[in-house]
Design an enzyme around this catalytic site. Structure first.
Site, PDB file in Angstrom:
ATOM      1  CB  ILE A 199      -0.952   0.917   6.130  1.00 34.54           C
ATOM      2  CG1 ILE A 199       0.071   2.045   5.963  1.00 34.54           C
ATOM      3  CG2 ILE A 199      -0.342  -0.425   5.739  1.00 34.54           C
ATOM      4  CD1 ILE A 199       1.264   1.946   6.890  1.00 34.54           C
ATOM      5  CG  ASP A 211      -9.391   0.630  13.288  1.00 38.70           C
ATOM      6  OD1 ASP A 211      -8.386   0.733  12.566  1.00 38.70           O
ATOM      7  OD2 ASP A 211      -9.673   1.458  14.181  1.00 38.70           O
ATOM      8  CB  SER A 266       2.246  -1.809  12.943  1.00 36.68           C
ATOM      9  OG  SER A 266       2.304  -2.828  13.928  1.00 36.68           O
ATOM     10  CD  GLU A 316      13.246  -1.035  14.886  1.00 33.74           C
ATOM     11  OE1 GLU A 316      13.643   0.028  14.351  1.00 33.74           O
ATOM     12  OE2 GLU A 316      12.170  -1.580  14.585  1.00 33.74           O
ATOM     13  CG  HIS A 342      11.729   0.210  11.130  1.00 31.43           C
ATOM     14  ND1 HIS A 342      11.606   0.612  12.430  1.00 31.43           N
ATOM     15  CD2 HIS A 342      10.681   0.791  10.467  1.00 31.43           C
ATOM     16  CE1 HIS A 342      10.552   1.390  12.566  1.00 31.43           C
ATOM     17  NE2 HIS A 342       9.969   1.509  11.385  1.00 31.43           N
ATOM     18  CB  ILE A 343      13.154  -1.864   4.862  1.00 28.11           C
ATOM     19  CG1 ILE A 343      12.673  -3.321   4.764  1.00 28.11           C
ATOM     20  CG2 ILE A 343      14.596  -1.778   5.349  1.00 28.11           C
ATOM     21  CD1 ILE A 343      13.334  -4.116   3.657  1.00 28.11           C
ATOM     22  N   GLY A 344       9.776  -1.047   5.890  1.00 30.91           N
ATOM     23  CA  GLY A 344       8.444  -0.991   5.302  1.00 30.91           C
ATOM     24  C   GLY A 344       8.239   0.207   4.393  1.00 30.91           C
ATOM     25  N   GLY A 345       8.721   1.359   4.809  1.00 34.43           N
ATOM     26  CA  GLY A 345       8.594   2.571   3.995  1.00 34.43           C
ATOM     27  C   GLY A 345       9.869   2.943   3.274  1.00 34.43           C
ATOM     28  CG  ASP A 354       9.948  -3.755   8.303  1.00 37.33           C
ATOM     29  OD1 ASP A 354      11.085  -4.016   7.847  1.00 37.33           O
ATOM     30  OD2 ASP A 354       9.444  -2.618   8.259  1.00 37.33           O
TER      31      ASP A 354
END
Length: 401
Positions: free
Chosen positions: A152, A171, A229, A259, A282-285, A254
């Site tokens: 991502i 990273d 993430s 949750e 939590h709608i990133g995907g 997100d």
């Protein structure tokens, strides 16, 4: 009849792929807690989940007959992978299928926060006309800092640069910088230099609260913060404090430490009353394209595993594929402890039984080994029993071909 239990509403394409491969599909809405999951897995061979169902060591111990788990999402931190290895249960996920959807949401939120769209929108809904350029900017020329430069993070880097953003990243692993992006030596150096920070790390326990009060204090006054993430990587109370004080200019969140289990359940957060914060569930995907791709990919992996024992792209087992030859009659799948001499013992046992091995492949990963053996003669049942009873055997399955 082989059975699959699908939880948390993966795309319907999963049902058709599994059904076409001879697997009976059972669906249950929402996530299940530990006791509910143990009850629901009675007589089930394959489990499909998303991010909210936790598959614990207790669940796996109670249902050791489970053959495979499909995570219809990117992460697998909700699954006890060490326990799945111990029981010989194969795990698949969808590491790439929703990458584009997450990146597009991040891009949209970068623009919305930079233009203060969320604040203007909130005021319009309260009947306040506020046509002002104060605090609104173009994204061009600003610096985006990406924490986590995986699938991502790298795609976000490319699209952000195309929009005129300068990209820096950190990273924990050495990564190849794409385009003109610059790898920074520490996470702190990114936090201090970036105008916008976007988090894209995985679910490892070491990432717990990696962004807290100290890290928010490092960020530039007026910086924007995005987390698509994992909920537990950010101290939400510290984020709230940084926003209320005015140190941060806005945020988009997100994912959350806690949750709701299903749609319609109440959601609570200290961030809910702040009009410079974008909150999404939590709608990133969660695009139709991504959910279709995830449903297709993971169910195809489960179906292929059921048919041939293929563990290609499994997250917890050695990755094996063995083509099925025309004269093969049985496929023997052996998951075993990774100790020397296992393959020699297997082949001596088959040879003593007069079995003809038509094809074979072995691979190991950490404490676990996996052997696929095709038999082109009569099934040597006594040899199968001896191998099943070996001290190193974790799971043995015989599939007629």
């Amino acid at each position: 009849m082989t059975r699959a239990l699908l939880l948390e509403n993966p795309h319907a394409i999963a049902d058709s792929i599994l059904t076409d491969s001879g697997i009976d599909v059972i669906r249950v809405k929402g996530a299940l807690d530990e006791n509910e999951l143990i009850d629901a897995l009675d007589g089930v061979d394959f489990l499909g989940i998303r991010s909210k169902t936790n598959v614990t060591a207790r669940v796996l111990k109670a249902r050791p007959h489970l053959q495979a788990i499909g995570a219809f999402c990117i992460g697998t931190n909700q699954i006890d992978l060490a326990a799945t290895q111990a029981h010989g249960i194969t795990v698949f996920n969808a590491p790439y299928s929703n990458t584009r959807s997450v990146v597009e949401l991040a891009i949209g939120e970068i623009i919305d926060l930079t233009r203060r769209v969320t604040v203007k929108n909130s005021r319009m809904h309260r009947g306040i006309w506020d046509k002002s350029a104060e605090g609104s900017h173009e994204v061009r020329g600003h610096t985006l800092g990406i924490i986590g430069y995986g699938n991502i993070g790298t795609q976000l880097s490319v699209l952000a640069e195309a929009m005129g953003l300068n990209v820096i990243f950190y990273d924990a692993a050495e990564r190849l910088a794409l385009g003109n992006a610059t790898q920074m030596p520490t996470m702190e150096s990114v936090l201090r230099e970036a105008d916008i920070i976007s988090i894209h790390v995985d679910g490892q326990p070491t990432n717990l609260n990696i962004i807290g009060e100290r890290e928010f204090h490092m960020m530039k006054p007026g910086a924007l913060f995005i987390n698509l993430s994992r909920g537990f990587v950010v101290d939400v109370d510290a984020l709230h404090k940084a926003l209320v004080s005015g140190h941060l200019g806005g945020a988009a969140i997100d994912v959350f430490p806690e949750e709701p289990k299903k749609n319609g359940d109440p959601f609570e957060s200290p961030l809910v009353k702040l009009d410079n914060v974008i909150l999404t569930p939590h709608i990133g995907g969660s695009t139709e394209e991504a959910q279709y791709d995830i449903g297709r990919f993971v169910s195809a992996k489960l179906a292929d595993f059921n048919h041939s024992g293929s563990t290609d792209m499994s997250v917890n087992m050695p990755n094996l594929q063995l083509p099925i030859s025309a004269d093969s009659r049985y496929r023997i799948r052996l998951i075993h402890k990774n100790t020397p001499g296992v393959l020699a013992t297997i082949n001596h046992t088959f040879a003593d039984a007069g079995a003809n091995i038509g094809g074979q492949i072995l691979s190991t990963s950490g404490p676990t080994g996996y052997v696929l053996t095709d038999i082109s003669s009569e099934l040597p049942t006594e040899a199968i029993d001896k191998i099943r009873q070996m001290k190193d055997t974790i799971r043995l399955t015989v599939t007629p071909l």
